[in-house]
Scaffold this active site. Structure first.
Site, PDB file in Angstrom:
ATOM      1  CD  GLU A  48      -3.190  -0.418   2.401  1.00 38.08           C
ATOM      2  OE1 GLU A  48      -3.007   0.525   2.969  1.00 38.08           O
ATOM      3  OE2 GLU A  48      -4.105  -1.151   2.440  1.00 38.08           O
ATOM      4  CG  ASP A  59      -4.510   7.945   7.623  1.00 39.50           C
ATOM      5  OD1 ASP A  59      -4.507   6.750   7.819  1.00 39.50           O
ATOM      6  OD2 ASP A  59      -4.264   8.503   6.414  1.00 39.50           O
ATOM      7  CE1 TYR A 173      -8.135  -1.474   6.394  1.00 34.55           C
ATOM      8  CE2 TYR A 173      -6.667  -0.851   4.707  1.00 34.55           C
ATOM      9  CZ  TYR A 173      -6.800  -0.909   5.918  1.00 34.55           C
ATOM     10  OH  TYR A 173      -6.167  -0.148   6.901  1.00 34.55           O
TER      11      TYR A 173
END
Length: 267
Positions: A48, A59, A173
């Protein structure tokens, strides 16, 4: 008859996948290439490649710092994508999934973005802040340009699990916890039930990310999922060596320490 995508062509297996995340340009573009190669050497099956962004909503602080370091170096979306051929030229063979927020894609234009990905040898893309219900045009462009659009499914998506999973491509994911990346001790026993629900509907490997920071976490996830995604922990290993990685005379040893630490994490 369906033809094999470039992603599938480079993926050597569909179980026990190790999918690490690094930020393009952190700490320098050249070191990004070195880190990618070390991760492949350490057993990575998919890379990634994060595009630095000033407002990375999913994040935590670790990846935010990495993004800032890369942005301070002048890294852009196009420059990050242009690193991929250099990685290939130096021996990277595993699929590369570009991880970007939607705003940089919108700014450059969806069509141009996917053309760049195809021209520079990316195999996949992941856009965490683009809801599945709003991703149809992007998914169509991905198919057109032989790019796997990687979907995310989270614990609060139970009513949407079947739809998202059944339409997944490349790998799915599976977000192990609500919140942002990089937290410690976030995994719970409920994660295994969630993973099982997702796997029931997914035609592609299910990989789990968020909150995975120890070898114990990795081993637990491997018992239930097809792959483990590690972002913030990998970035912390990079961060610990930032100054050494930027120093030509110290880089080789720093990369070797990074490799050994990654192996200890995932073996």
């Amino acid at each position: 008859m369906l033809t094999q995508t470039s992603f599938q062509g480079k993926l050597n297996k569909t179980e026990d996948l190790f999918i690490p995340f690094i930020e393009a340009g952190d700490p320098t573009p050249e070191v990004t290439i070195d880190l990618a190669l070390k991760l492949q050497e350490a057993g990575a099956d998919i890379l990634e490649l994060g595009i630095p962004y000033s407002d990375p909503l999913a994040d935590g602080p670790t990846i935010q710092r990495a993004a800032k370091r890369a942005l301070d170096n002048g890294m852009s979306l196009q420059q990050a994508i242009e690193l991929i051929p250099d990685m290939r030229a130096n021996g990277l063979e595993i699929p590369v999934v570009v991880f970007t927020y939607y705003n940089p894609v919108l700014r450059i234009g969806e069509e141009k973005f996917f053309k760049l990905l195809e021209e520079h040898g990316a195999e996949g893309v992941l856009i965490p802040d683009l809801p599945h219900e709003e991703s149809e045009s992007v998914r169509e462009l991905a198919l057109k340009h032989d790019i796997e659009y990687i979907s995310l499914v989270a614990p609060n998506s139970e009513e949407r699990i079947q739809k998202i999973a059944s339409e997944a491509r490349g790998f799915l994911y599976c977000v192990s916890t609500l919140g942002v990346t990089g937290g410690e001790n976030q995994l719970s026993s409920e994660v295994t039930d969630f993973i099982q629900k997702v796997k029931e509907h997914s035609p592609v490997p299910v990989a789990v990310g968020f909150g995975i920071s120890t070898n114990e976490d990795v081993q637990m996830i491997r018992q239930h999922a097809d792959g483990v995604i590690i972002g913030s922990k990998i970035i912390r290993l990079v961060e610990a060596e930032v100054e050494n990685l930027k120093d030509d005379s110290k880089r080789h040893e720093a990369l070797n320490r990074f490799y050994e630490n990654v192996r200890e994490l995932v073996e």
